[in-house]
Every structure is written in C-alpha cells, then in structure tokens.
Motif scaffolding. Sequence first.
Motif, PDB file in Angstrom:
ATOM      1  N   UNK A 130     -14.213  13.482  65.502  1.00 51.97           N
ATOM      2  CA  UNK A 130     -15.681  13.386  64.990  1.00 51.97           C
ATOM      3  C   UNK A 130     -16.246  14.905  65.565  1.00 51.97           C
ATOM      4  N   UNK A 131     -17.020  15.210  64.475  1.00 53.74           N
ATOM      5  CA  UNK A 131     -17.637  16.531  65.162  1.00 53.74           C
ATOM      6  C   UNK A 131     -18.839  16.089  65.884  1.00 53.74           C
ATOM      7  N   UNK A 132     -19.340  17.297  66.541  1.00 52.96           N
ATOM      8  CA  UNK A 132     -20.385  16.904  67.489  1.00 52.96           C
ATOM      9  C   UNK A 132     -21.811  16.271  67.196  1.00 52.96           C
ATOM     10  N   UNK A 133     -22.038  16.620  65.692  1.00 55.61           N
ATOM     11  CA  UNK A 133     -23.413  16.033  65.275  1.00 55.61           C
ATOM     12  C   UNK A 133     -23.189  14.369  64.867  1.00 55.61           C
ATOM     13  N   UNK A 134     -21.754  14.190  64.622  1.00 58.90           N
ATOM     14  CA  UNK A 134     -21.489  12.696  64.261  1.00 58.90           C
ATOM     15  C   UNK A 134     -21.761  11.724  65.495  1.00 58.90           C
ATOM     16  N   UNK A 135     -21.239  12.176  66.573  1.00 60.57           N
ATOM     17  CA  UNK A 135     -21.239  11.676  67.927  1.00 60.57           C
ATOM     18  C   UNK A 135     -22.554  11.527  68.442  1.00 60.57           C
ATOM     19  N   UNK A 136     -23.410  12.569  68.145  1.00 60.68           N
ATOM     20  CA  UNK A 136     -25.018  12.425  68.590  1.00 60.68           C
ATOM     21  C   UNK A 136     -25.634  11.552  67.693  1.00 60.68           C
ATOM     22  N   UNK A 137     -25.073  11.429  66.298  1.00 60.64           N
ATOM     23  CA  UNK A 137     -25.965  10.440  65.598  1.00 60.64           C
ATOM     24  C   UNK A 137     -25.665   8.893  66.225  1.00 60.64           C
ATOM     25  N   UNK A 138     -24.685   8.851  66.453  1.00 57.19           N
ATOM     26  CA  UNK A 138     -24.268   7.419  66.907  1.00 57.19           C
ATOM     27  C   UNK A 138     -24.964   7.075  68.178  1.00 57.19           C
ATOM     28  N   UNK A 139     -25.050   8.184  69.245  1.00 57.89           N
ATOM     29  CA  UNK A 139     -25.652   7.902  70.493  1.00 57.89           C
ATOM     30  C   UNK A 139     -27.011   7.397  69.984  1.00 57.89           C
ATOM     31  N   UNK A 140     -27.749   8.319  69.275  1.00 58.05           N
ATOM     32  CA  UNK A 140     -29.303   8.329  68.997  1.00 58.05           C
ATOM     33  C   UNK A 140     -29.381   7.082  68.046  1.00 58.05           C
ATOM     34  N   UNK A 141     -28.514   6.641  67.521  1.00 56.95           N
ATOM     35  CA  UNK A 141     -28.708   5.400  66.547  1.00 56.95           C
ATOM     36  C   UNK A 141     -28.659   4.029  67.534  1.00 56.95           C
ATOM     37  N   UNK A 142     -28.063   4.316  68.567  1.00 61.62           N
ATOM     38  CA  UNK A 142     -27.973   2.971  69.691  1.00 61.62           C
ATOM     39  C   UNK A 142     -29.187   3.475  70.881  1.00 61.62           C
ATOM     40  N   UNK A 143     -30.044   4.173  70.633  1.00 56.57           N
ATOM     41  CA  UNK A 143     -31.332   4.629  71.464  1.00 56.57           C
ATOM     42  C   UNK A 143     -30.537   5.188  72.837  1.00 56.57           C
TER      43      UNK A 143
END
Length: 158
Positions: A130-143
């Motif tokens: 995954x690209x960095x922004x995709x991983x960051x999105x997943x982390x943010x999505x799960x607070x």
Amino acid sequence: MHLAILTAIVVATFTFLIVRSLRRSKQAELSDNRSQHEAFVNADEFDEMVLETSHKTPVMVDFYAEWCGPCRNLTPLLAKFADDYQGAFLLAKVDVDKNEQLSHRFGIRAMPTVLLFRDGECVERFMGAKLPHSIQYILTKHRIHEPKAASSQNDAQE
C-alpha cells in the motif's frame, strides 16, 4: 569416481554453510534495523503477544515471506509508521513460511497480508503493498493517531 563424488559433497556442504551464514547475517542486520515498536511473532506466542496485547494497544500484524517482493516494499513502510506513531500501535511480524498454522488460522492466501487487531478481534485486513496515505487512512479510521509532536515534526520537514 569416488573422489569426484566426495568432492561434490564437500563443495555442496561448503556452499550450503556459506549461504546459511549469509542469510543469518542478513536476518541479524534486518532485525537490528527493526523499530522498537515491532516484534517477530510465532504461533506459540501469537495469542499472548497479539490478541491479549490488542486489548490495551492496537496490534498490526504483517504476514510476510522473505521471498515476497511486495513484502520487502511494505515492511520498511510499516516499520516507519510504527516508529512515527511511537507506540500508538504495535507491529507484529509473522513469517508465513515458518508459521503455516497461523496462515491457515487467519485465511492468509497472499503476501503481504496485514491484519489490525483491537480488543482481541481483527478489525481491518488488507492485502498487497500500500501507499503511505492508504496505511494512514486505515490507522485514522480505527482512531489510531500519530502523536502531536511527531506529526508537527513531519509537517516541518515537508
């Protein structure tokens, strides 16, 4: 004839020992560059290190294989996130070739596969690099958020 066979055995053994030594030194080198928020986990310790820990801190599990090209791209990226997030989540690495029972238990069919655990349950799953922004999105999505000090340092660097 016997001398040729003996020579072939000696050469094969010597080659095997050299290759094994190089692999071990490469693994030691990789583990020295590991994030302090990252651990290699095997089947015997998985429940304690991942499931129980996830009741206190989210745990991202990276199912990888050494021969997997996309894994070699994703691994350092996940380790950087683990460092940047300074313990907001832990990164557990599972070598699928050494832990086949875990691969079967969690239905791992492709590498890399990453599972995110919270409260003993898998709350997110993705496959492939995954690209960095995709991983960051997943982390943010799960607070799961990057500490303020780290994010302001990253903003200053950009």
